[in-house]
Design an enzyme around this catalytic site. Structure first.
Site, PDB file in Angstrom:
ATOM      1  N   HIS A  85      41.681  21.679 -28.663  1.00 51.86           N
ATOM      2  CA  HIS A  85      40.342  22.195 -28.958  1.00 51.86           C
ATOM      3  C   HIS A  85      39.562  22.586 -27.704  1.00 51.86           C
ATOM      4  O   HIS A  85      38.668  23.430 -27.767  1.00 51.86           O
ATOM      5  CB  HIS A  85      39.562  21.161 -29.779  1.00 51.86           C
ATOM      6  CG  HIS A  85      40.066  21.024 -31.187  1.00 51.86           C
ATOM      7  ND1 HIS A  85      39.720  21.895 -32.188  1.00 51.86           N
ATOM      8  CD2 HIS A  85      40.916  20.128 -31.754  1.00 51.86           C
ATOM      9  CE1 HIS A  85      40.307  21.542 -33.319  1.00 51.86           C
ATOM     10  NE2 HIS A  85      41.047  20.465 -33.080  1.00 51.86           N
ATOM     11  N   ASP A 129      36.023  37.818 -36.698  1.00 52.30           N
ATOM     12  CA  ASP A 129      36.837  36.618 -36.875  1.00 52.30           C
ATOM     13  C   ASP A 129      37.996  36.661 -35.884  1.00 52.30           C
ATOM     14  O   ASP A 129      38.684  37.677 -35.767  1.00 52.30           O
ATOM     15  CB  ASP A 129      37.359  36.551 -38.315  1.00 52.30           C
ATOM     16  CG  ASP A 129      37.895  35.173 -38.669  1.00 52.30           C
ATOM     17  OD1 ASP A 129      39.070  34.914 -38.352  1.00 52.30           O
ATOM     18  OD2 ASP A 129      37.154  34.370 -39.243  1.00 52.30           O
ATOM     19  N   ASP A 155      37.754  26.051 -27.389  1.00 52.46           N
ATOM     20  CA  ASP A 155      36.359  26.276 -26.992  1.00 52.46           C
ATOM     21  C   ASP A 155      36.260  27.342 -25.917  1.00 52.46           C
ATOM     22  O   ASP A 155      35.292  28.123 -25.878  1.00 52.46           O
ATOM     23  CB  ASP A 155      35.741  24.966 -26.484  1.00 52.46           C
ATOM     24  CG  ASP A 155      35.410  24.002 -27.619  1.00 52.46           C
ATOM     25  OD1 ASP A 155      35.494  24.419 -28.795  1.00 52.46           O
ATOM     26  OD2 ASP A 155      35.069  22.845 -27.326  1.00 52.46           O
ATOM     27  N   ASN A 200      44.134  26.374 -31.483  1.00 54.50           N
ATOM     28  CA  ASN A 200      43.738  24.962 -31.473  1.00 54.50           C
ATOM     29  C   ASN A 200      44.944  24.041 -31.621  1.00 54.50           C
ATOM     30  O   ASN A 200      45.043  23.007 -30.937  1.00 54.50           O
ATOM     31  CB  ASN A 200      42.729  24.685 -32.584  1.00 54.50           C
ATOM     32  CG  ASN A 200      41.313  25.102 -32.222  1.00 54.50           C
ATOM     33  OD1 ASN A 200      40.937  25.103 -31.050  1.00 54.50           O
ATOM     34  ND2 ASN A 200      40.518  25.457 -33.221  1.00 54.50           N
ATOM     35  N   GLU A 205      35.406  30.029 -35.855  1.00 58.48           N
ATOM     36  CA  GLU A 205      35.738  31.262 -35.142  1.00 58.48           C
ATOM     37  C   GLU A 205      35.034  32.474 -35.736  1.00 58.48           C
ATOM     38  O   GLU A 205      35.425  33.611 -35.475  1.00 58.48           O
ATOM     39  CB  GLU A 205      37.252  31.486 -35.168  1.00 58.48           C
ATOM     40  CG  GLU A 205      37.838  31.858 -36.513  1.00 58.48           C
ATOM     41  CD  GLU A 205      38.210  30.674 -37.376  1.00 58.48           C
ATOM     42  OE1 GLU A 205      39.122  30.819 -38.210  1.00 58.48           O
ATOM     43  OE2 GLU A 205      37.591  29.598 -37.226  1.00 58.48           O
TER      44      GLU A 205
END
Length: 352
Positions: A225, A212, A229, A220, A255
């Site tokens: 975003h 994680d 990414d 973010n 994630e």
């Protein structure tokens, strides 16, 4: 009939073989089905598929399927083979040329060997080789090229349905089948089993890790975003570089990433996950800077369910995040230290 010649009336078996080839979703059997089909249609001495594995510049050849005419079954390198035990690309110059130039190469020796590039998404990923008494005719070459094209299209369809579109890693819906196959070979009780049982079991037991990204929501929120990414793409690349070519790497969503690997003991599994953690920590992104990951892992037990093993590893991730993040935590160590209670054979855990 002489080997290396098409059989009369080959369209019906061709259709049968293509139906068999595109009817299976087991990737480990696809190359075996391919060589079986072409051996049956062309009657060569041998047909084989070699794939490239590893990362440049240390890429290797792995034999995915070899079938000799008249033999009952195909042979292959084990998927768990160590990368260092496989031959480098340069040890087979004709095969390497076929791969890099993406063209058919035929050589004469004790038998004629014709090599065909196997292409996926405009990149050569392997070589199909066929050995015959005489050089293949133009019709025979066209047949092989056509079958390989159908094979490539089918693989791309599988990739579309089985891989995460952003990272290229396997997606969630491919996980259960691989997990259950691994669990069927695991030691009863996994790492919690008695030592004598573990020694008697496969020395390369399965392990499940959950990864994680720490503070990913903050990335973010602060950078958007698109940058988020980029972080996910980076983690996917670092996972491929950190684990072995035969380890199964998944993005479950957001994630959260999962690894299913085989390793001799908990120490070896911890080293593999620690290698990823360190590789992520030392990589600096242009705008975000450094990111870290928290990792929890557990031994897969014989008869385990995907949900119970995932829950154990996920609880270990939770423990890592509650204790500073950027660390690797072994579920069974938590149980032994008293930080967690393993209350049932299914591995349900409660932290306190």
């Amino acid at each position: 009939m002489k080997r290396g010649q098409l059989r009369t009336g080959s369209m019906e078996p061709l259709a049968d073989h293509l139906a068999a080839l595109t009817g299976s979703r087991d990737r480990e059997l696809l190359d075996v089905t391919l060589v079986g089909a072409l051996v049956d249609m062309l009657r060569p001495h041998t047909a084989m598929v070699h794939r490239i594995v590893g990362e440049a510049p240390d890429q290797r050849w792995i034999l995915r399927a070899r079938l000799v005419a008249g033999a009952g079954a195909a042979e292959s390198d084990p998927l768990s083979v160590d990368l260092d035990d496989l031959p480098r690309l340069a040890t087979q110059p004709e095969r390497q040329t076929c791969l890099e130039q993406q063209r058919i190469i035929a050589t004469e020796g004790p038998a004629w060997v014709t090599r065909f590039p196997m292409v996926s998404d405009s990149a050569a990923v392997g070589v199909f080789e066929i050995e015959t008494d005489d050089p293949l005719s133009a019709d025979q070459m066209r047949l092989v090229v056509s079958v390989l094209r159908i094979y490539r299209n089918f693989e791309e369809l599988l990739d579309y349905s089985e891989r995460d579109t952003l990272t290229g890693l396997l997606n969630r819906k491919t996980f259960d089948e691989s997990f259950l196959r691994a669990a069927a070979t695991a030691t009863p009780g996994g790492a919690t089993a008695p030592a004598e049982d573990r020694r008697a079991a496969d020395a390369s037991g399965p392990w499940l890790g959950v990864i994680d990204i720490d503070h990913f929501k903050r990335v973010n929120d602060e950078y958007g975003h698109l940058i988020g990414d980029e972080v996910l793409l980076l983690l996917g690349r670092l996972m491929r570089a950190s684990f072995r070519f035969h380890d199964r790497l998944y993005r479950f969503g957001g994630e959260e990433f999962v690894v299913l690997l085989r390793c001799g003991d908990a120490h070896g599994a911890a080293l593999a996950f620690e290698r990823l953690r360190a590789n992520v920590e030392k990589y600096a992104l242009p705008r975000v800077g450094r990111v870290t990951v928290s990792v929890g892992f557990t031994a897969v037990r014989r008869g385990d369910s995907p949900s119970s093993a995932f829950e154990r590893a996920d609880r270990a991730v939770y423990h890592a995040k509650e204790n500073g993040r950027n660390r690797v935590v072994h579920h069974e160590d938590l149980v032994q230290s008293g930080a967690a209670v393993d209350q049932s054979p299914s591995g349900d855990v409660e932290l306190f």
